[in-house]
Design an enzyme around this catalytic site. Structure first.
Site, PDB file in Angstrom:
ATOM      1  N   ARG A 157     -17.597  17.217 -16.942  1.00 42.25           N
ATOM      2  CA  ARG A 157     -18.621  17.140 -17.996  1.00 42.25           C
ATOM      3  C   ARG A 157     -20.029  17.363 -17.423  1.00 42.25           C
ATOM      4  NH1 ARG A 157     -18.416  13.348 -21.614  1.00 42.25           N
ATOM      5  NH2 ARG A 157     -20.650  13.128 -21.861  1.00 42.25           N
ATOM      6  N   GLU A 190       4.593   2.684  -2.414  1.00 42.88           N
ATOM      7  CA  GLU A 190       3.794   1.559  -1.911  1.00 42.88           C
ATOM      8  C   GLU A 190       2.542   2.039  -1.186  1.00 42.88           C
ATOM      9  OE1 GLU A 190       5.528  -0.971  -3.796  1.00 42.88           O
ATOM     10  OE2 GLU A 190       4.146  -1.789  -2.304  1.00 42.88           O
TER      11      GLU A 190
HETATM   12  C1  9WO Z   1      -2.633   1.435  -1.845  1.00 47.11           C
HETATM   13  C2  9WO Z   1      -3.364   0.445  -1.200  1.00 47.11           C
HETATM   14  C3  9WO Z   1      -3.473  -0.922  -1.390  1.00 47.11           C
HETATM   15  C4  9WO Z   1      -4.321  -1.645  -0.581  1.00 47.11           C
HETATM   16  C5  9WO Z   1      -5.031  -1.002   0.425  1.00 47.11           C
HETATM   17  C6  9WO Z   1      -4.907   0.368   0.610  1.00 47.11           C
HETATM   18  C7  9WO Z   1      -4.080   1.075  -0.214  1.00 47.11           C
HETATM   19  N1  9WO Z   1      -3.809   2.405  -0.242  1.00 47.11           N
HETATM   20  C8  9WO Z   1      -2.982   2.589  -1.223  1.00 47.11           C
HETATM   21  C9  9WO Z   1      -2.498   3.923  -1.572  1.00 47.11           C
HETATM   22  O1  9WO Z   1      -2.916   4.916  -1.023  1.00 47.11           O
HETATM   23  N2  9WO Z   1      -1.618   3.921  -2.567  1.00 47.11           N
HETATM   24  C10 9WO Z   1      -1.045   5.142  -3.026  1.00 47.11           C
HETATM   25  C11 9WO Z   1      -1.659   5.578  -4.326  1.00 47.11           C
HETATM   26  C12 9WO Z   1       0.385   4.881  -3.295  1.00 47.11           C
HETATM   27  C13 9WO Z   1       0.523   3.754  -4.229  1.00 47.11           C
HETATM   28  C14 9WO Z   1      -0.208   4.021  -5.535  1.00 47.11           C
HETATM   29  N3  9WO Z   1      -1.514   4.516  -5.263  1.00 47.11           N
HETATM   30  C15 9WO Z   1      -2.614   3.954  -5.792  1.00 47.11           C
HETATM   31  C16 9WO Z   1      -3.873   4.499  -5.767  1.00 47.11           C
HETATM   32  N4  9WO Z   1      -2.616   2.775  -6.403  1.00 47.11           N
HETATM   33  N5  9WO Z   1      -3.900   2.543  -6.799  1.00 47.11           N
HETATM   34  C17 9WO Z   1      -4.644   3.574  -6.434  1.00 47.11           C
HETATM   35  C18 9WO Z   1      -6.054   3.664  -6.697  1.00 47.11           C
HETATM   36  C19 9WO Z   1      -6.750   4.830  -6.369  1.00 47.11           C
HETATM   37  C20 9WO Z   1      -8.094   4.891  -6.643  1.00 47.11           C
HETATM   38  N6  9WO Z   1      -8.749   3.845  -7.213  1.00 47.11           N
HETATM   39  C21 9WO Z   1      -8.075   2.722  -7.508  1.00 47.11           C
HETATM   40  C22 9WO Z   1      -6.722   2.597  -7.262  1.00 47.11           C
END
Ligand code: 9WO
Length: 236
Positions: A154, A116
């Protein structure tokens, strides 16, 4: 350049790193990409990397201990300190300008979380920069890490053959790509524009530039806004 990736799923990277430009860049020594499994830094028999959130709530949170131990181990693997980057949806939005900035670094340390979320002390304690590839929450940071690696590698000198120079990449000039055509000259009654058959390279370049501007106006006017703002601020 060295890129370290801290992840619970190193196997996710095998295929994209084993093909095309990334494979060639690694074989030619342009980039050294090293995968480290965070789970290898657990100290219990169940190799636990997550736990329930304090204060209640759904899902599990990534524990700080294994990640800190993993990070400190990885950092010692090379004399270069490296630029630590946490892949999270709350990070600074990744774009071509950021890719260019990162391509000048000697070392990147990419931290891909799961579950999460990450214990907040990871962000605080690692003093890591946060990067997001877009406003959506994924299942983990691995795919964003892969996106960053692809766009950065790249841009490394000699990563692309002469036939694929990145200087013409879309976004490099702050515009969308001009339309591309290849054989046959007519396909299902759709013909290649005559200008591209003319052999007049100056006119072709002019047509391509105009097409890129028209497409950007139509599909991504925000890019022109950014460009105008930069020009007004004297940035180029
Ligand atoms: C999830 C999250 C949601 C709302 C605000 C802050 C948040 N931080 C994180 C987070 O660090 N999530 C970890 C990595 C664990 C869950 C899955 N993760 C993740 C990274 N989901 N989506 C991303 C991500 C990373 C970069 N760009 C887009 C999405």
């Amino acid at each position: 350049m060295r890129v370290d990736i801290l992840t619970l799923f190193p196997e996710m990277f095998e295929s994209p790193l084993g093909h095309s430009i990334l494979k060639r860049a690694r074989e030619n020594g342009l980039v050294d990409i090293v995968l480290t499994n965070i789970r290898d830094f657990t100290k219990d028999t169940f190799r636990k990397v997550d736990d329930k959130p304090y204060g209640g709530g759904p899902g599990m949170v990534m524990m700080p201990g294994p990640l800190f131990d993993c990070f400190e181990h990885v950092q010692k693997l090379s004399p270069e300190k490296g630029r630590a980057i946490l892949l999270t949806p709350q990070g600074q939005k990744f774009d071509q300008k950021k890719a260019l900035e990162l391509s000048a670094e000697k070392r990147l340390i990419l931290i891909a979380g799961r579950y999460e979320g990450l214990d907040e002390r990871i962000r605080i304690g690692l003093d890591a920069e946060q990067i997001s590839i877009g406003d959506y929450v994924l299942s983990g940071g691995e795919l964003p890490a892969m996106v960053i690696i692809d766009s950065v590698v790249r841009l490394l000198p000699d990563a692309l053959g002469d036939e694929d120079s990145s200087k013409d990449d879309s976004f490099s000039a702050g515009l969308l790509e001009y339309p591309q055509y290849t054989r046959p000259e007519v396909f299902r009654d759709m013909k290649v524009p005559d200008i591209l058959l003319s052999g007049d390279h100056a006119k072709i370049a002019q047509w391509r530039r105009q097409q890129a501007i028209e497409r950007t106006k139509k599909w991504r006017p925000d890019l022109l806004e950014d460009n105008n703002n930069k020009n007004e601020r004297g940035e180029h």
